[in-house]
Design an enzyme around this catalytic site. Structure first.
Site, PDB file in Angstrom:
ATOM      1  N   GLY A 287      -1.900   8.813   9.665  1.00 14.99           N
ATOM      2  CA  GLY A 287      -1.216   9.183  10.904  1.00 14.99           C
ATOM      3  C   GLY A 287      -0.523   8.038  11.611  1.00 14.99           C
ATOM      4  O   GLY A 287      -0.534   7.979  12.839  1.00 14.99           O
TER       5      GLY A 287
ATOM      6  N   ASP B 209      -7.170   5.192  22.360  1.00 16.15           N
ATOM      7  CA  ASP B 209      -8.145   6.206  22.785  1.00 16.15           C
ATOM      8  C   ASP B 209      -9.517   5.879  22.194  1.00 16.15           C
ATOM      9  O   ASP B 209      -9.647   4.995  21.338  1.00 16.15           O
ATOM     10  CB  ASP B 209      -7.668   7.624  22.394  1.00 16.15           C
ATOM     11  CG  ASP B 209      -7.620   7.849  20.882  1.00 16.15           C
ATOM     12  OD1 ASP B 209      -8.639   7.612  20.199  1.00 16.15           O
ATOM     13  OD2 ASP B 209      -6.559   8.273  20.369  1.00 16.15           O
TER      14      ASP B 209
ATOM     15  N   HIS C 172      -4.768  -2.622  19.101  1.00 16.88           N
ATOM     16  CA  HIS C 172      -3.839  -2.558  20.239  1.00 16.88           C
ATOM     17  C   HIS C 172      -4.564  -2.338  21.562  1.00 16.88           C
ATOM     18  O   HIS C 172      -3.965  -1.894  22.540  1.00 16.88           O
ATOM     19  CB  HIS C 172      -2.781  -1.459  20.001  1.00 16.88           C
ATOM     20  CG  HIS C 172      -1.821  -1.817  18.897  1.00 16.88           C
ATOM     21  ND1 HIS C 172      -1.031  -0.891  18.258  1.00 16.88           N
ATOM     22  CD2 HIS C 172      -1.527  -3.010  18.324  1.00 16.88           C
ATOM     23  CE1 HIS C 172      -0.295  -1.501  17.334  1.00 16.88           C
ATOM     24  NE2 HIS C 172      -0.589  -2.784  17.354  1.00 16.88           N
TER      25      HIS C 172
ATOM     26  N   ALA D 277      -3.651  15.918   9.781  1.00 18.47           N
ATOM     27  CA  ALA D 277      -4.825  15.073   9.520  1.00 18.47           C
ATOM     28  C   ALA D 277      -6.119  15.878   9.475  1.00 18.47           C
ATOM     29  O   ALA D 277      -7.035  15.541   8.713  1.00 18.47           O
ATOM     30  CB  ALA D 277      -4.918  13.992  10.597  1.00 18.47           C
TER      31      ALA D 277
ATOM     32  N   ARG E 216      -2.552   8.670  31.255  1.00 20.26           N
ATOM     33  CA  ARG E 216      -3.099   8.824  29.892  1.00 20.26           C
ATOM     34  C   ARG E 216      -4.632   8.787  29.899  1.00 20.26           C
ATOM     35  O   ARG E 216      -5.285   9.428  29.067  1.00 20.26           O
ATOM     36  CB  ARG E 216      -2.500   7.759  28.973  1.00 20.26           C
ATOM     37  CG  ARG E 216      -1.026   8.078  28.654  1.00 20.26           C
ATOM     38  CD  ARG E 216      -0.342   6.981  27.898  1.00 20.26           C
ATOM     39  NE  ARG E 216      -0.904   6.757  26.570  1.00 20.26           N
ATOM     40  CZ  ARG E 216      -0.611   5.693  25.822  1.00 20.26           C
ATOM     41  NH1 ARG E 216       0.229   4.776  26.276  1.00 20.26           N
ATOM     42  NH2 ARG E 216      -1.147   5.552  24.618  1.00 20.26           N
TER      43      ARG E 216
HETATM   44  C1  BJW Z   1       0.608  13.066  11.969  1.00 20.73           C
HETATM   45  C2  BJW Z   1       0.291  14.193  12.724  1.00 20.73           C
HETATM   46  C3  BJW Z   1      -0.828  14.954  12.315  1.00 20.73           C
HETATM   47  C4  BJW Z   1       2.027  13.266  13.590  1.00 20.73           C
HETATM   48  N1  BJW Z   1      -1.520  14.575  11.256  1.00 20.73           N
HETATM   49  N2  BJW Z   1      -0.085  12.715  10.918  1.00 20.73           N
HETATM   50  C5  BJW Z   1      11.606  -6.955  13.924  1.00 20.73           C
HETATM   51  C6  BJW Z   1      11.005  -6.879  12.668  1.00 20.73           C
HETATM   52  C7  BJW Z   1       9.631  -6.920  12.536  1.00 20.73           C
HETATM   53  C8  BJW Z   1       8.803  -7.021  13.642  1.00 20.73           C
HETATM   54  C9  BJW Z   1       9.397  -7.091  14.871  1.00 20.73           C
HETATM   55  C10 BJW Z   1      10.772  -7.067  15.005  1.00 20.73           C
HETATM   56  N3  BJW Z   1      11.056  -7.138  16.341  1.00 20.73           N
HETATM   57  C11 BJW Z   1       9.893  -7.192  17.024  1.00 20.73           C
HETATM   58  C12 BJW Z   1       8.868  -7.164  16.150  1.00 20.73           C
HETATM   59  C13 BJW Z   1       7.423  -7.183  16.469  1.00 20.73           C
HETATM   60  C14 BJW Z   1       6.960  -5.892  17.099  1.00 20.73           C
HETATM   61  C15 BJW Z   1       7.400  -4.714  16.216  1.00 20.73           C
HETATM   62  O1  BJW Z   1       6.765  -4.372  15.247  1.00 20.73           O
HETATM   63  N4  BJW Z   1       8.489  -4.067  16.564  1.00 20.73           N
HETATM   64  C16 BJW Z   1       8.979  -2.957  15.731  1.00 20.73           C
HETATM   65  C17 BJW Z   1       9.167  -1.723  16.588  1.00 20.73           C
HETATM   66  C18 BJW Z   1      10.202  -3.409  14.993  1.00 20.73           C
HETATM   67  N5  BJW Z   1       5.498  -5.965  17.137  1.00 20.73           N
HETATM   68  C19 BJW Z   1       4.869  -6.563  18.131  1.00 20.73           C
HETATM   69  O2  BJW Z   1       5.455  -7.034  19.090  1.00 20.73           O
HETATM   70  C20 BJW Z   1       3.376  -6.687  17.995  1.00 20.73           C
HETATM   71  N6  BJW Z   1       2.988  -8.034  18.142  1.00 20.73           N
HETATM   72  C21 BJW Z   1       3.370  -8.980  17.258  1.00 20.73           C
HETATM   73  O3  BJW Z   1       4.070  -8.727  16.283  1.00 20.73           O
HETATM   74  O4  BJW Z   1       2.853 -10.217  17.541  1.00 20.73           O
HETATM   75  C22 BJW Z   1       3.259 -11.312  16.697  1.00 20.73           C
HETATM   76  C23 BJW Z   1       2.432 -11.456  15.448  1.00 20.73           C
HETATM   77  C24 BJW Z   1       2.871 -12.285  14.457  1.00 20.73           C
HETATM   78  C25 BJW Z   1       2.152 -12.430  13.287  1.00 20.73           C
HETATM   79  C26 BJW Z   1       0.953 -11.763  13.119  1.00 20.73           C
HETATM   80  C27 BJW Z   1       0.502 -10.964  14.116  1.00 20.73           C
HETATM   81  C28 BJW Z   1       1.248 -10.797  15.262  1.00 20.73           C
HETATM   82  C29 BJW Z   1       2.654  -5.887  19.074  1.00 20.73           C
HETATM   83  C30 BJW Z   1       2.849  -4.413  18.897  1.00 20.73           C
HETATM   84  C31 BJW Z   1       2.188  -3.660  20.039  1.00 20.73           C
HETATM   85  C32 BJW Z   1       2.368  -2.154  19.899  1.00 20.73           C
HETATM   86  N7  BJW Z   1       1.848  -1.508  21.055  1.00 20.73           N
HETATM   87  C33 BJW Z   1       1.856  -0.043  21.117  1.00 20.73           C
HETATM   88  C34 BJW Z   1       1.339   0.395  22.502  1.00 20.73           C
HETATM   89  C35 BJW Z   1      -0.153   0.172  22.640  1.00 20.73           C
HETATM   90  C36 BJW Z   1      -0.638   0.596  23.982  1.00 20.73           C
HETATM   91  C37 BJW Z   1      -0.335   2.042  24.270  1.00 20.73           C
HETATM   92  O5  BJW Z   1      -0.760   2.945  23.545  1.00 20.73           O
HETATM   93  O6  BJW Z   1       0.335   2.282  25.287  1.00 20.73           O
HETATM   94  O7  BJW Z   1       1.026   0.483  20.104  1.00 20.73           O
HETATM   95  S1  BJW Z   1       3.458   0.674  20.767  1.00 20.73           S
HETATM   96  C38 BJW Z   1       2.835   2.069  19.905  1.00 20.73           C
HETATM   97  O8  BJW Z   1       3.230   2.011  18.515  1.00 20.73           O
HETATM   98  C39 BJW Z   1       1.294   1.899  19.924  1.00 20.73           C
HETATM   99  C40 BJW Z   1       0.937   2.339  18.554  1.00 20.73           C
HETATM  100  O9  BJW Z   1      -0.342   1.845  18.206  1.00 20.73           O
HETATM  101  C41 BJW Z   1       2.060   1.783  17.712  1.00 20.73           C
HETATM  102  C42 BJW Z   1       2.222   2.462  16.370  1.00 20.73           C
HETATM  103  O10 BJW Z   1       2.510   3.814  16.525  1.00 20.73           O
HETATM  104  P1  BJW Z   1       1.875   4.890  15.529  1.00 20.73           P
HETATM  105  O11 BJW Z   1       0.427   4.969  15.755  1.00 20.73           O
HETATM  106  O12 BJW Z   1       2.333   4.617  14.156  1.00 20.73           O
HETATM  107  O13 BJW Z   1       2.515   6.245  16.112  1.00 20.73           O
HETATM  108  P2  BJW Z   1       3.930   6.930  15.790  1.00 20.73           P
HETATM  109  O14 BJW Z   1       4.215   7.882  16.862  1.00 20.73           O
HETATM  110  O15 BJW Z   1       4.965   5.928  15.498  1.00 20.73           O
HETATM  111  O16 BJW Z   1       3.674   7.698  14.412  1.00 20.73           O
HETATM  112  C43 BJW Z   1       2.809   8.796  14.331  1.00 20.73           C
HETATM  113  C44 BJW Z   1       2.711   9.246  12.891  1.00 20.73           C
HETATM  114  O17 BJW Z   1       1.769  10.289  12.813  1.00 20.73           O
HETATM  115  C45 BJW Z   1       4.033   9.787  12.320  1.00 20.73           C
HETATM  116  O18 BJW Z   1       4.254   9.236  11.028  1.00 20.73           O
HETATM  117  C46 BJW Z   1       3.788  11.292  12.220  1.00 20.73           C
HETATM  118  O19 BJW Z   1       4.435  11.876  11.108  1.00 20.73           O
HETATM  119  C47 BJW Z   1       2.293  11.346  12.049  1.00 20.73           C
HETATM  120  N8  BJW Z   1       1.664  12.586  12.545  1.00 20.73           N
HETATM  121  N9  BJW Z   1       1.156  14.390  13.742  1.00 20.73           N
HETATM  122  C48 BJW Z   1      -1.169  13.537  10.564  1.00 20.73           C
HETATM  123  N10 BJW Z   1      -1.223  16.135  12.986  1.00 20.73           N
END
Ligand code: BJW
Length: 228
Positions: free
Chosen positions: A176, A95, A110, A219, A56
């Site tokens: 996004g 990024d 993140h 976007a 990446r």
């Molecule tokens: C467009 C487009 C265009 C496309 N124009 N739009 C059960 C319930 C609730 C929570 C949990 C649960 N079980 C576990 C959890 C916690 C967990 C979690 O949320 N899990 C869920 C999956 C259920 N979370 C965690 O573990 C986090 N930590 C945590 O909660 O700690 C405890 C805490 C407690 C209290 C307060 C604070 C903290 C950590 C999460 C870490 C996520 N890491 C990643 C990887 C990062 C490194 C890497 O890149 O490799 O982060 S995972 C991945 O998902 C990455 C992203 O930042 C993240 C979100 O994804 P994003 O950006 O939304 O992308 P997509 O693909 O999902 O969506 C893209 C969107 O764009 C879509 O809507 C498209 O339509 C749109 N789109 N083209 C405009 N041209």
């Protein structure tokens, strides 16, 4: 003073050529999340995780910011000299396209693809070429470097600053992001209690009902239109 918080996700970088996670053909259809995005996956097979992030990093070198990144940099400038309080760009993206477009007040909740983190001494040196198990940390010499990113089960970064900015903002804009990963997925609900909320996404997300204003489309179209 008007205060704005912008939250961006992978969708804003899609038109620059970087894959999102959960769209068709996205990153989670190419690799298993459990293998590359959890501390347990890294413990089991660090070489596989290093390969994933090195790949990446090379992709990132070959892409450039798009019109949506540039529009946000322009918006930040429009907020003027006191923008440290008035404007905060919270990105879930690892990024550096916001910075390359000219944004300054950016927090990477993140982590950052182009940084490493030493498990021995905690420093976060810049990535310079491939990272492997044999790469020593420049500070302490230990071979204990990992990607400086936040995996599932780990605490996202800068949470205090982000929460304060959301509580104080007049406008909150989500761009996004699929609103599936917490805590970021909860920000809109928190902001909706007191602020004007805006969703700019390709399609409506599960949070759509929380927004006062929505615009759906790529976007590179919706963000410049919102900013100007
Ligand atoms: C467009 C487009 C265009 C496309 N124009 N739009 C059960 C319930 C609730 C929570 C949990 C649960 N079980 C576990 C959890 C916690 C967990 C979690 O949320 N899990 C869920 C999956 C259920 N979370 C965690 O573990 C986090 N930590 C945590 O909660 O700690 C405890 C805490 C407690 C209290 C307060 C604070 C903290 C950590 C999460 C870490 C996520 N890491 C990643 C990887 C990062 C490194 C890497 O890149 O490799 O982060 S995972 C991945 O998902 C990455 C992203 O930042 C993240 C979100 O994804 P994003 O950006 O939304 O992308 P997509 O693909 O999902 O969506 C893209 C969107 O764009 C879509 O809507 C498209 O339509 C749109 N789109 N083209 C405009 N041209």
């Amino acid at each position: 003073m008007e205060r704005i918080v912008i939250l961006t996700g992978a969708g804003i970088s899609r038109e620059s050529g970087l894959d999102t996670f959960r769209d068709e053909g996205g990153i989670w259809s190419q690799v298993r999340l459990e293998d590359v995005c959890t501390p347990e996956g890294f413990e089991r097979n660090p070489a596989m995780v290093d390969d994933f992030y090195n790949h990446r990093r090379l992709e990132l070198k070959n892409v450039t910011p798009n019109a949506a990144h540039s529009a946000l940099a322009e918006l930040e400038k429009a907020y003027g000299e006191n923008r440290d309080d008035a404007f905060l760009l919270v990105t879930q993206n690892i990024d550096d396209l916001h910075e390359r477009a000219g944004s300054r007040n950016v927090v990477h909740m993140h982590g950052e693809l182009l940084r490493l983190r030493c498990l021995a001494c905690g420093v976060t040196p810049a990535w310079e070429g491939a990272c492997t198990r044999e790469t020593p940390c420049p500070e302490c010499g230990q071979k204990t470097l990992r990607p400086d990113v936040v995996w599932f089960g780990e605490m996202p970064l800068h949470m205090e600053r982000i929460m304060q900015a959301i509580d104080a903002c007049d406008t909150f804009v989500a761009i996004g992001t699929s609103a599936t990963v917490y805590p970021a997925a909860g920000f809109a609900g928190q902001a909706a209690q007191h602020a004007h909320t805006v969703e700019l996404n390709l399609v409506p997300t599960g949070n759509a009902q929380l927004f006062d204003e929505v615009s759906y489309g790529p976007a590179t179209q919706t963000v410049p239109r919102f900013v100007r």
